[in-house]
Design a protein around this motif. Structure first.
Motif, PDB file in Angstrom:
ATOM      1  N   GLY A   1      20.788   6.826  -5.389  1.00  0.00           N
ATOM      2  CA  GLY A   1      21.430   8.132  -5.407  1.00  0.00           C
ATOM      3  C   GLY A   1      21.133   8.910  -6.670  1.00  0.00           C
ATOM      4  N   ALA A   2      22.194   9.379  -7.320  1.00  0.00           N
ATOM      5  CA  ALA A   2      22.030  10.228  -8.500  1.00  0.00           C
ATOM      6  C   ALA A   2      21.348   9.511  -9.658  1.00  0.00           C
ATOM      7  N   ARG A   3      21.371   8.195  -9.667  1.00  0.00           N
ATOM      8  CA  ARG A   3      20.746   7.437 -10.757  1.00  0.00           C
ATOM      9  C   ARG A   3      19.277   7.128 -10.488  1.00  0.00           C
ATOM     10  N   ALA A   4      18.735   7.551  -9.350  1.00  0.00           N
ATOM     11  CA  ALA A   4      17.400   7.129  -8.931  1.00  0.00           C
ATOM     12  C   ALA A   4      16.337   7.441  -9.975  1.00  0.00           C
ATOM     13  N   GLY A   5      16.315   8.674 -10.491  1.00  0.00           N
ATOM     14  CA  GLY A   5      15.282   9.042 -11.453  1.00  0.00           C
ATOM     15  C   GLY A   5      15.372   8.234 -12.729  1.00  0.00           C
ATOM     16  N   HIS A   6      16.594   8.016 -13.202  1.00  0.00           N
ATOM     17  CA  HIS A   6      16.784   7.235 -14.428  1.00  0.00           C
ATOM     18  C   HIS A   6      16.304   5.800 -14.245  1.00  0.00           C
ATOM     19  N   VAL A   7      16.720   5.162 -13.142  1.00  0.00           N
ATOM     20  CA  VAL A   7      16.318   3.776 -12.908  1.00  0.00           C
ATOM     21  C   VAL A   7      14.812   3.689 -12.724  1.00  0.00           C
ATOM     22  N   TYR A   8      14.223   4.625 -11.975  1.00  0.00           N
ATOM     23  CA  TYR A   8      12.775   4.621 -11.746  1.00  0.00           C
ATOM     24  C   TYR A   8      12.023   4.712 -13.073  1.00  0.00           C
ATOM     25  N   ASP A   9      12.430   5.640 -13.926  1.00  0.00           N
ATOM     26  CA  ASP A   9      11.719   5.842 -15.192  1.00  0.00           C
ATOM     27  C   ASP A   9      11.881   4.649 -16.124  1.00  0.00           C
ATOM     28  N   ARG A  10      13.073   4.062 -16.174  1.00  0.00           N
ATOM     29  CA  ARG A  10      13.291   2.921 -17.065  1.00  0.00           C
ATOM     30  C   ARG A  10      12.471   1.717 -16.616  1.00  0.00           C
ATOM     31  N   LEU A  11      12.405   1.485 -15.306  1.00  0.00           N
ATOM     32  CA  LEU A  11      11.607   0.364 -14.810  1.00  0.00           C
ATOM     33  C   LEU A  11      10.120   0.612 -15.038  1.00  0.00           C
ATOM     34  N   ALA A  12       9.656   1.836 -14.861  1.00  0.00           N
ATOM     35  CA  ALA A  12       8.249   2.155 -15.115  1.00  0.00           C
ATOM     36  C   ALA A  12       7.903   1.947 -16.576  1.00  0.00           C
ATOM     37  N   ALA A  13       8.816   2.309 -17.474  1.00  0.00           N
ATOM     38  CA  ALA A  13       8.547   2.176 -18.910  1.00  0.00           C
ATOM     39  C   ALA A  13       8.435   0.720 -19.333  1.00  0.00           C
ATOM     40  N   ALA A  14       9.000  -0.188 -18.554  1.00  0.00           N
ATOM     41  CA  ALA A  14       8.954  -1.604 -18.918  1.00  0.00           C
ATOM     42  C   ALA A  14       7.640  -2.265 -18.537  1.00  0.00           C
ATOM     43  N   ARG A  15       6.756  -1.559 -17.828  1.00  0.00           N
ATOM     44  CA  ARG A  15       5.457  -2.113 -17.426  1.00  0.00           C
ATOM     45  C   ARG A  15       4.322  -1.338 -18.090  1.00  0.00           C
ATOM     46  N   ALA A  16       3.273  -2.061 -18.455  1.00  0.00           N
ATOM     47  CA  ALA A  16       2.110  -1.415 -19.065  1.00  0.00           C
ATOM     48  C   ALA A  16       1.402  -0.502 -18.078  1.00  0.00           C
TER      49      ALA A  16
ATOM     50  N   GLY B   1       0.795  -1.226   0.000  1.00  0.00           N
ATOM     51  CA  GLY B   1       0.000   0.000   0.000  1.00  0.00           C
ATOM     52  C   GLY B   1       0.821   1.265   0.000  1.00  0.00           C
ATOM     53  N   ALA B   2       2.094   1.187  -0.356  1.00  0.00           N
ATOM     54  CA  ALA B   2       2.982   2.347  -0.304  1.00  0.00           C
ATOM     55  C   ALA B   2       2.557   3.414  -1.302  1.00  0.00           C
ATOM     56  N   SER B   3       2.879   4.652  -0.967  1.00  0.00           N
ATOM     57  CA  SER B   3       2.603   5.773  -1.867  1.00  0.00           C
ATOM     58  C   SER B   3       3.759   5.959  -2.837  1.00  0.00           C
ATOM     59  N   GLU B   4       3.508   6.710  -3.914  1.00  0.00           N
ATOM     60  CA  GLU B   4       4.571   7.004  -4.861  1.00  0.00           C
ATOM     61  C   GLU B   4       5.701   7.772  -4.182  1.00  0.00           C
ATOM     62  N   ALA B   5       5.353   8.685  -3.269  1.00  0.00           N
ATOM     63  CA  ALA B   5       6.386   9.467  -2.589  1.00  0.00           C
ATOM     64  C   ALA B   5       7.290   8.562  -1.747  1.00  0.00           C
ATOM     65  N   GLU B   6       6.697   7.588  -1.067  1.00  0.00           N
ATOM     66  CA  GLU B   6       7.498   6.671  -0.269  1.00  0.00           C
ATOM     67  C   GLU B   6       8.433   5.849  -1.146  1.00  0.00           C
ATOM     68  N   VAL B   7       7.918   5.415  -2.289  1.00  0.00           N
ATOM     69  CA  VAL B   7       8.730   4.583  -3.183  1.00  0.00           C
ATOM     70  C   VAL B   7       9.841   5.411  -3.823  1.00  0.00           C
ATOM     71  N   ARG B   8       9.536   6.626  -4.234  1.00  0.00           N
ATOM     72  CA  ARG B   8      10.586   7.478  -4.814  1.00  0.00           C
ATOM     73  C   ARG B   8      11.666   7.784  -3.780  1.00  0.00           C
ATOM     74  N   ALA B   9      11.273   7.958  -2.531  1.00  0.00           N
ATOM     75  CA  ALA B   9      12.273   8.178  -1.476  1.00  0.00           C
ATOM     76  C   ALA B   9      13.169   6.951  -1.320  1.00  0.00           C
ATOM     77  N   TRP B  10      12.575   5.757  -1.444  1.00  0.00           N
ATOM     78  CA  TRP B  10      13.390   4.536  -1.385  1.00  0.00           C
ATOM     79  C   TRP B  10      14.375   4.511  -2.556  1.00  0.00           C
ATOM     80  N   PHE B  11      13.931   4.848  -3.756  1.00  0.00           N
ATOM     81  CA  PHE B  11      14.830   4.886  -4.916  1.00  0.00           C
ATOM     82  C   PHE B  11      15.972   5.863  -4.681  1.00  0.00           C
ATOM     83  N   ASP B  12      15.676   7.010  -4.092  1.00  0.00           N
ATOM     84  CA  ASP B  12      16.738   7.983  -3.816  1.00  0.00           C
ATOM     85  C   ASP B  12      17.789   7.386  -2.887  1.00  0.00           C
ATOM     86  N   ARG B  13      17.341   6.670  -1.859  1.00  0.00           N
ATOM     87  CA  ARG B  13      18.294   6.050  -0.931  1.00  0.00           C
ATOM     88  C   ARG B  13      19.080   4.931  -1.599  1.00  0.00           C
ATOM     89  N   ALA B  14      18.403   4.186  -2.471  1.00  0.00           N
ATOM     90  CA  ALA B  14      19.031   3.002  -3.071  1.00  0.00           C
ATOM     91  C   ALA B  14      19.983   3.339  -4.210  1.00  0.00           C
TER      92      ALA B  14
END
Length: 497
Positions: A340-355, A325-338
């Motif tokens: 760092g500077a690549r968080a936005g790129h990794v997040y967007d690439r993984l999102a693009a791989a799902r319908a 039940g996590a929110s997008e903000a919580e998940v994006r914060a996890w990506f930032d911790r995991a």
């Protein structure tokens, strides 16, 4: 090996052992590969097993090392409950065609997060692999949790007892596997999860040189060994939970309770808690084990097959309401911790791989990539760059359990082809039998080919990894298909997409 329709007898370095014959496959359970030098000490190293008189009965289901209920029981079921538990479960199990002669050998190392599991569990029954693949199959136990990794004082090397257990087991294979018709020069060491971690280590460590020819890594976690400082801190935290008595005097139940408390204290949102694990040790466990280019330069295997399930970490996350039940903000914060500077790129690439990506699928994909997939990409790139054939795969068969998708451990029943041993495993309960058999054959056949000659089949059906045109074999409900591989990891051998 002397055998008839019901029994088989082999002569080993420690004595005679009698197994059973099932439909042309000789099965030997609970064969000792070592024993503690000091039976009174949990920190003891091993020696070769004491010879026994007469014929040893090797037909009963063997014990596993002490452990609490696995955190993955809600995925895998409770099949290991059939095994007794013992602090002296230094045994392995062998399946061989009764007429085997100079056949390749597949040694399987079980997973369990360095805390649970056992090669003696019926989950890893190698009868079908031995019969269909015309190979000798071996499964092995090793010490777990604090019983394997606890250290006292500055003797952090003692925290590598499981590594030395496995070296003893592989040395036993070299001495004895010919008695089962196996070829000691054609040993493939494979493993899943923590077992894949050990299989990766054994292909790199100079201490294992000459004990294996190639390795097979199912869901290898890219988790570095503990530093000596971390090992001491982990053991001190365990002692605090255990109340402080001498390690050898703590009852097993209290050892398991204390290590469970330690694991829970290290749990975090979206993370897999890892407590005890091997420790850096010169000549045995290199601290640079997951500096993958350096590890590839030190590798002494001639080929590697490795891969992951499509949604590894659902196995750890699907039953956590805070995650599902996590929110997008919580998940994006996890990506930032995991990342760092690549968080936005990794997040967007993984999102693009799902319908239809959701915060839950993003966290699943991000955490699975971090722990399991990134290391696979890096190993493929580094081995390929050094001319070591490497064959990557993705196992994408879906569970019908809501939120589980294709979780960690999903490929195991298909590899061993022994569905009755997984009768209470929720992850495969609703998989239709035709799908189970079709995917099982598609998955086992190339693995058998890899064990036999270092290639998973005809080059046109599963070619070795090439950085210029990265592909992987994907196993789906309809079988195997080669797919383009969109690499995300720096240093994976191709420019990240």
């Amino acid at each position: 090996m002397n055998w008839n329709e019901k029994t088989a007898v082999v002569s080993l370095s420690s004595g005679l052992a009698r197994g059973e014959v099932r439909d042309g496959v000789a099965v030997f359970r609970g064969l000792p590969y070592g024993e503690r030098i000091d039976p009174s000490s949990r920190l003891s190293e091993l020696r070769a097993p004491t010879p026994w008189p007469g014929e040893r009965d090797a037909t009963a289901l063997a014990a596993v090392f002490p452990q609490a209920r696995s955190r993955l029981a809600a995925v895998m079921g409770n099949g290991i409950d059939a095994n007794a538990q013992s602090e002296d479960a230094f045994v392995l199990n062998v399946w061989a065609s009764a007429e085997a002669e100079s056949m390749p050998v597949f040694v399987f190392i079980h997973g369990g997060g360095f805390m649970s599991g056992g090669g003696s569990a019926t989950w890893y029954d190698g009868e079908r692999l031995a019969r269909e693949g015309r190979m000798v199959v071996v499964s092995v136990n090793y010490r777990l949790g604090a019983l394997g990794h606890y250290v006292e004082g500055d003797d952090t090397a003692s925290g590598n007892r499981p590594v030395r257990d496995l070296l003893h087991a592989l040395a036993w294979v070299q001495r004895n596997i010919h008695a089962f018709g196996g070829d000691p020069a054609a040993v493939t060491v494979g493993g899943q999860s923590a077992g894949a971690w050990y299989a990766w280590l054994l292909g790199i460590s100079p201490a294992a040189r000459g004990l294996l020819r190639r390795n097979l890594l199912l869901s290898v976690p890219a988790v570095p060994p503990q530093t000596p400082q971390e090992a001491r801190a982990t053991s001190e935290a365990f002692r605090a939970h255990a109340g402080g008595p001498p390690f050898d005097s703590i009852p097993v139940a209290e050892v398991l309770a204390a290590q469970g408390e330690l694991m829970r204290s290290r749990a975090g949102f979206g993370e897999i808690s890892v407590g005890f694990r091997p420790v850096e040790e010169e000549g045995l466990v290199p601290g640079w084990l997951f500096d993958v280019p350096r590890a590839a330069a030190a590798a002494h295997v001639d080929a590697t097959l490795l891969g992951f399930t499509a949604e590894e970490n659902t196995a750890f996350l699907f039953a956590q309401p805070a995650v599902t039940g996590a929110s997008e903000a919580e998940v994006r914060a996890w990506f930032d911790r995991a990342f760092g500077a690549r968080a936005g790129h990794v997040y967007d690439r993984l999102a693009a791989a799902r319908a239809t990506p959701t915060p839950y699928t993003q966290l699943v994909d991000g955490s699975s990539y971090k722990v399991f997939m990134a290391g696979t990409e890096q190993i493929a790139g580094a081995f390929g760059a050094r001319g070591i054939p490497v064959f990557p795969y993705r196992f994408a068969v879906q569970s019908q359990v809501p939120g589980l998708m294709s979780p960690h451990c999903m490929e195991l029943p298909f590899l061993f082809g022994n569905r009755p041993a997984w009768a209470d495993a929720p992850m495969i309960m609703e998989v239709p039998e035709p799908v189970f058999e079709r995917v099982g054959a598609a998955f086992r056949n190339p693995i058998v080919g890899f064990v036999r000659d270092g290639k998973p089949g005809p080059a046109q059906s599963w070619p070795a990894f090439m950085a210029a045109t990265p592909q992987l074999a994907e196993f789906r409900e309809d079988g195997l298909a080669m797919q383009p591989w969109q690499l995300l990891s720096p240093g994976s051998g191709a420019t990240p997409a």
